[in-house]
Motif scaffolding. Structure first.
Motif, PDB file in Angstrom:
ATOM      1  N   ALA A  56      19.703 -54.918 -47.980  1.00 21.13           N
ATOM      2  CA  ALA A  56      20.147 -53.600 -48.442  1.00 21.13           C
ATOM      3  C   ALA A  56      20.427 -53.677 -49.935  1.00 21.13           C
ATOM      4  CB  ALA A  56      21.424 -53.163 -47.716  1.00 21.13           C
ATOM      5  N   LYS A  57      20.303 -52.544 -50.616  1.00 21.98           N
ATOM      6  CA  LYS A  57      20.660 -52.511 -52.035  1.00 21.98           C
ATOM      7  C   LYS A  57      22.094 -53.004 -52.219  1.00 21.98           C
ATOM      8  CE  LYS A  57      21.481 -49.654 -56.065  1.00 21.98           C
ATOM      9  NZ  LYS A  57      21.431 -48.328 -56.705  1.00 21.98           N
ATOM     10  N   ARG A  58      22.987 -52.575 -51.337  1.00 27.12           N
ATOM     11  CA  ARG A  58      24.408 -52.902 -51.466  1.00 27.12           C
ATOM     12  C   ARG A  58      24.672 -54.413 -51.439  1.00 27.12           C
ATOM     13  NH1 ARG A  58      29.250 -53.196 -47.918  1.00 27.12           N
ATOM     14  NH2 ARG A  58      31.003 -52.556 -49.207  1.00 27.12           N
ATOM     15  N   TYR A  59      23.788 -55.159 -50.776  1.00 26.29           N
ATOM     16  CA  TYR A  59      24.015 -56.603 -50.664  1.00 26.29           C
ATOM     17  C   TYR A  59      23.719 -57.346 -51.965  1.00 26.29           C
ATOM     18  CZ  TYR A  59      23.635 -55.414 -45.669  1.00 26.29           C
ATOM     19  OH  TYR A  59      23.769 -54.838 -44.438  1.00 26.29           O
ATOM     20  N   GLY A  60      22.931 -56.705 -52.847  1.00 20.80           N
ATOM     21  CA  GLY A  60      22.662 -57.322 -54.147  1.00 20.80           C
ATOM     22  C   GLY A  60      21.714 -58.501 -54.126  1.00 20.80           C
ATOM     23  N   CYS A  61      20.932 -58.648 -53.062  1.00 20.94           N
ATOM     24  CA  CYS A  61      20.050 -59.836 -53.000  1.00 20.94           C
ATOM     25  C   CYS A  61      18.564 -59.487 -52.852  1.00 20.94           C
ATOM     26  CB  CYS A  61      20.493 -60.787 -51.886  1.00 20.94           C
ATOM     27  SG  CYS A  61      20.588 -60.050 -50.257  1.00 20.94           S
ATOM     28  N   THR A  83      15.092 -52.552 -45.898  1.00 22.38           N
ATOM     29  CA  THR A  83      16.221 -52.439 -46.819  1.00 22.38           C
ATOM     30  C   THR A  83      16.864 -51.063 -46.624  1.00 22.38           C
ATOM     31  OG1 THR A  83      17.048 -52.913 -49.035  1.00 22.38           O
ATOM     32  CG2 THR A  83      15.007 -51.630 -48.909  1.00 22.38           C
ATOM     33  N   LYS A  84      17.994 -50.857 -47.310  1.00 19.67           N
ATOM     34  CA  LYS A  84      18.799 -49.662 -47.040  1.00 19.67           C
ATOM     35  C   LYS A  84      19.211 -48.967 -48.332  1.00 19.67           C
ATOM     36  CE  LYS A  84      20.688 -52.368 -43.245  1.00 19.67           C
ATOM     37  NZ  LYS A  84      20.645 -53.701 -43.861  1.00 19.67           N
ATOM     38  N   LEU A  85      19.350 -47.660 -48.203  1.00 23.16           N
ATOM     39  CA  LEU A  85      19.745 -46.781 -49.296  1.00 23.16           C
ATOM     40  C   LEU A  85      21.262 -46.616 -49.273  1.00 23.16           C
ATOM     41  CD1 LEU A  85      18.688 -44.463 -51.365  1.00 23.16           C
ATOM     42  CD2 LEU A  85      19.029 -42.944 -49.409  1.00 23.16           C
ATOM     43  N   TRP A  86      21.937 -46.975 -50.370  1.00 26.55           N
ATOM     44  CA  TRP A  86      23.393 -46.865 -50.435  1.00 26.55           C
ATOM     45  C   TRP A  86      23.797 -45.459 -50.872  1.00 26.55           C
ATOM     46  CZ3 TRP A  86      27.085 -48.533 -47.946  1.00 26.55           C
ATOM     47  CH2 TRP A  86      28.404 -48.637 -48.429  1.00 26.55           C
ATOM     48  N   HIS A  87      25.017 -45.031 -50.486  1.00 30.93           N
ATOM     49  CA  HIS A  87      25.410 -43.626 -50.683  1.00 30.93           C
ATOM     50  C   HIS A  87      25.441 -43.192 -52.151  1.00 30.93           C
ATOM     51  CE1 HIS A  87      29.522 -44.499 -51.976  1.00 30.93           C
ATOM     52  NE2 HIS A  87      29.645 -45.327 -50.955  1.00 30.93           N
ATOM     53  N   SER A  88      25.555 -44.145 -53.076  1.00 31.54           N
ATOM     54  CA  SER A  88      25.526 -43.782 -54.503  1.00 31.54           C
ATOM     55  C   SER A  88      24.159 -43.244 -54.920  1.00 31.54           C
ATOM     56  CB  SER A  88      25.890 -44.993 -55.372  1.00 31.54           C
ATOM     57  OG  SER A  88      25.051 -46.087 -55.079  1.00 31.54           O
ATOM     58  N   ASP A  89      23.143 -43.436 -54.069  1.00 28.46           N
ATOM     59  CA  ASP A  89      21.783 -42.954 -54.355  1.00 28.46           C
ATOM     60  C   ASP A  89      21.350 -41.812 -53.437  1.00 28.46           C
ATOM     61  OD1 ASP A  89      21.202 -44.833 -56.449  1.00 28.46           O
ATOM     62  OD2 ASP A  89      20.979 -46.384 -54.921  1.00 28.46           O
ATOM     63  N   TYR A  90      22.273 -41.239 -52.673  1.00 29.27           N
ATOM     64  CA  TYR A  90      21.883 -40.136 -51.790  1.00 29.27           C
ATOM     65  C   TYR A  90      21.491 -38.901 -52.616  1.00 29.27           C
ATOM     66  CZ  TYR A  90      23.843 -42.734 -47.784  1.00 29.27           C
ATOM     67  OH  TYR A  90      24.119 -43.671 -46.821  1.00 29.27           O
ATOM     68  N   GLY A  91      20.768 -37.999 -51.965  1.00 27.59           N
ATOM     69  CA  GLY A  91      20.223 -36.823 -52.648  1.00 27.59           C
ATOM     70  C   GLY A  91      18.720 -36.965 -52.755  1.00 27.59           C
ATOM     71  N   PRO A 119      26.718 -42.820 -42.928  1.00 26.48           N
ATOM     72  CA  PRO A 119      26.684 -41.346 -42.822  1.00 26.48           C
ATOM     73  C   PRO A 119      27.560 -40.586 -43.819  1.00 26.48           C
ATOM     74  CG  PRO A 119      27.891 -42.307 -40.968  1.00 26.48           C
ATOM     75  CD  PRO A 119      27.296 -43.451 -41.724  1.00 26.48           C
ATOM     76  N   ASP A 120      28.503 -41.266 -44.472  1.00 21.21           N
ATOM     77  CA  ASP A 120      29.391 -40.588 -45.416  1.00 21.21           C
ATOM     78  C   ASP A 120      28.731 -40.540 -46.790  1.00 21.21           C
ATOM     79  OD1 ASP A 120      31.551 -39.353 -46.532  1.00 21.21           O
ATOM     80  OD2 ASP A 120      32.991 -40.961 -46.151  1.00 21.21           O
ATOM     81  N   ALA A 121      28.625 -39.341 -47.368  1.00 18.45           N
ATOM     82  CA  ALA A 121      27.856 -39.170 -48.610  1.00 18.45           C
ATOM     83  C   ALA A 121      28.686 -39.253 -49.887  1.00 18.45           C
ATOM     84  CB  ALA A 121      27.113 -37.842 -48.568  1.00 18.45           C
ATOM     85  N   HIS A 122      29.970 -38.945 -49.815  1.00 18.73           N
ATOM     86  CA  HIS A 122      30.850 -39.008 -51.000  1.00 18.73           C
ATOM     87  C   HIS A 122      30.342 -38.147 -52.159  1.00 18.73           C
ATOM     88  CE1 HIS A 122      32.930 -42.544 -49.264  1.00 18.73           C
ATOM     89  NE2 HIS A 122      31.740 -43.034 -49.001  1.00 18.73           N
ATOM     90  N   VAL A 123      29.806 -36.972 -51.882  1.00 18.77           N
ATOM     91  CA  VAL A 123      29.319 -36.098 -52.958  1.00 18.77           C
ATOM     92  C   VAL A 123      30.244 -34.890 -53.068  1.00 18.77           C
ATOM     93  CG1 VAL A 123      27.421 -34.628 -53.757  1.00 18.77           C
ATOM     94  CG2 VAL A 123      26.916 -36.845 -52.703  1.00 18.77           C
TER      95      VAL A 123
END
Length: 288
Positions: A56-61, A83-91, A119-123
C-alpha cells in the motif's frame, strides 16, 4: 478453487474473480513500521515460489518492492501485485494521479489489484459516501483503461458496500478485511459471496495473538504443524484469500507450507467458534 496460472504460486490454488481473472489464495503482506525486509521478499519470490505481493502507499515500501522484484528475476506477468489508495489521495483526479504514482514507484505498467484502503475519507465539506463514490468512479476508469486489472476496497462493511452499489457501476472485485480466529465476520463474508466479491483476509495470525492460544497450540500438535500454519490453513479452507506478513525468511517459508495438509471439518468448526469480535487492527464499524 482453480490452480493458479499467471500470477499464481507454485502449488497454490487461486480463486476466480467476477471479471474472469484469478487471485492466488495466499500472498505475502508488507507493512510500515519495520514491516519490510528486502532479503525476505527476494527469498519469498525466489525460494518459496510466492507470486502474490500485497502492499500500500501508506506502508512506504512500494519503491523498495520494485528493487526486490527486479532482483528476484520473476517475470511481471507471473506476479500478482496489489497496492492501495490512501485517504489523502481520495477524490476523482487525485485517485488517478495516485495510481500512476504507485505504478511508477513499483516499476510496473499496471496493477493486478488496486484497493481503496479505508472507508473514512476525511474530506471537509463532503460526506464519506460522496468522496467514496467519486473515488470509485476514478477506480472504474482506471479499470476500464487496463491500468488496474481488478479493483476493490479494504475495510469496507456491508453498509459501505451497499452505498457503493447504489452510487457506482462496477461491483468491487475484492474486499480486504481483518480475518483471524478471533475476528471472523461471517455476515460480511456471506454478503460478499452473494455479490461475487472475493473476500481477502489480513492479520491471519491476529498479530501473533493466535499463536499462543491453547486451542490453536493443541491443534498444531495434533496435525504436526505450527500454530501459524493452522491459522493460515483454516483461513484458506474457509475460502478466504489470505495474506500473512513476515520479514523473516524462515517464517515466510513456514507460512507457505500449507497446501499439503487439510484440517478436518470438526476442527474447522472449533476454530470458527473462537470468534470473539476483537480487532487487532482498525475497526471500521464507526465509519458512516
Amino acid at each position: 478453487m482453480a490452480a493458479a496460472g499467471g500470477g499464481g504460486v507454485r502449488g497454490c490454488p487461486a480463486l476466480p474473480l467476477a471479471n474472469g481473472r484469478s487471485i492466488p489464495v495466499l500472498g505475502l503482506g508488507t507493512s510500515h513500521q519495520g514491516g519490510y525486509s528486502h532479503d525476505a521478499v527476494v527469498h519469498a519470490l525466489q525460494k518459496c515460489g510466492i507470486r502474490h505481493i500485497d502492499t500500500a502507499k501508506r506502508y512506504g515500501c512500494e519503491s523498495l518492492l520494485q528493487k526486490a522484484i527486479k532482483e528476484s528475476s520473476v517475470k511481471r506477468e507471473d506476479l500478482w501485485i496489489t497496492t492501495k489508495l490512501w485517504h489523502s489521495d481520495y477524490g476523482y483526479e487525485n485517485t488517478k494521479k495516485a495510481c500512476l504514482e504507485s505504478c511508477e514507484r513499483l516499476g510496473v505498467e499496471y496493477l493486478d489489484l488496486y484497493l481503496i484502503h479505508w472507508p473514512d475519507a476525511h474530506v471537509l465539506g463532503k460526506s464519506n459516501r460522496e468522496v467514496r463514490a467519486e473515488t470509485w468512479r476514478a477506480m472504474e476508469e482506471l479499470y476500464d483503461k487496463g491500468l488496474c486489472r481488478s479493483i476493490g476496497v479494504s475495510n469496507f462493511l456491508i453498509s459501505h458496500l451497499e452505498q457503493l452499489k447504489e452510487d457506482c457501476m462496477i461491483t468491487p472485485h475484492v474486499n480486504q478485511v481483518e480475518y483471524h480466529p478471533f475476528q471472523r465476520p461471517q455476515e460480511l463474508v456471506d454478503y460478499c459471496r452473494t455479490r461475487d466479491i472475493v473476500f481477502e483476509g489480513y492479520c491471519p495470525l491476529a498479530k501473533g495473538e493466535a499463536l499462543t492460544h491453547p486451542t490453536i497450540i493443541q491443534l498444531a500438535k495434533k496435525y504436526g504443524r505450527t500454530p501459524a500454519q493452522i491459522c493460515i490453513r483454516w483461513s484458506i479452507q474457509n475460502g478466504i484469500v489470505t495474506i500473512p506478513k513476515s520479514t523473516k525468511a524462515e517464517r515466510i517459508q513456514e507460512n507457505f507450507k500449507v497446501f499439503d495438509f487439510t484440517i478436518a471439518e470438526d476442527d474447522i468448526e472449533i476454530l470458527n467458534g473462537m470468534h470473539d469480535g476483537r480487532h487487532v487492527s482498525w475497526d471500521p464499524s464507526l465509519i458512516v
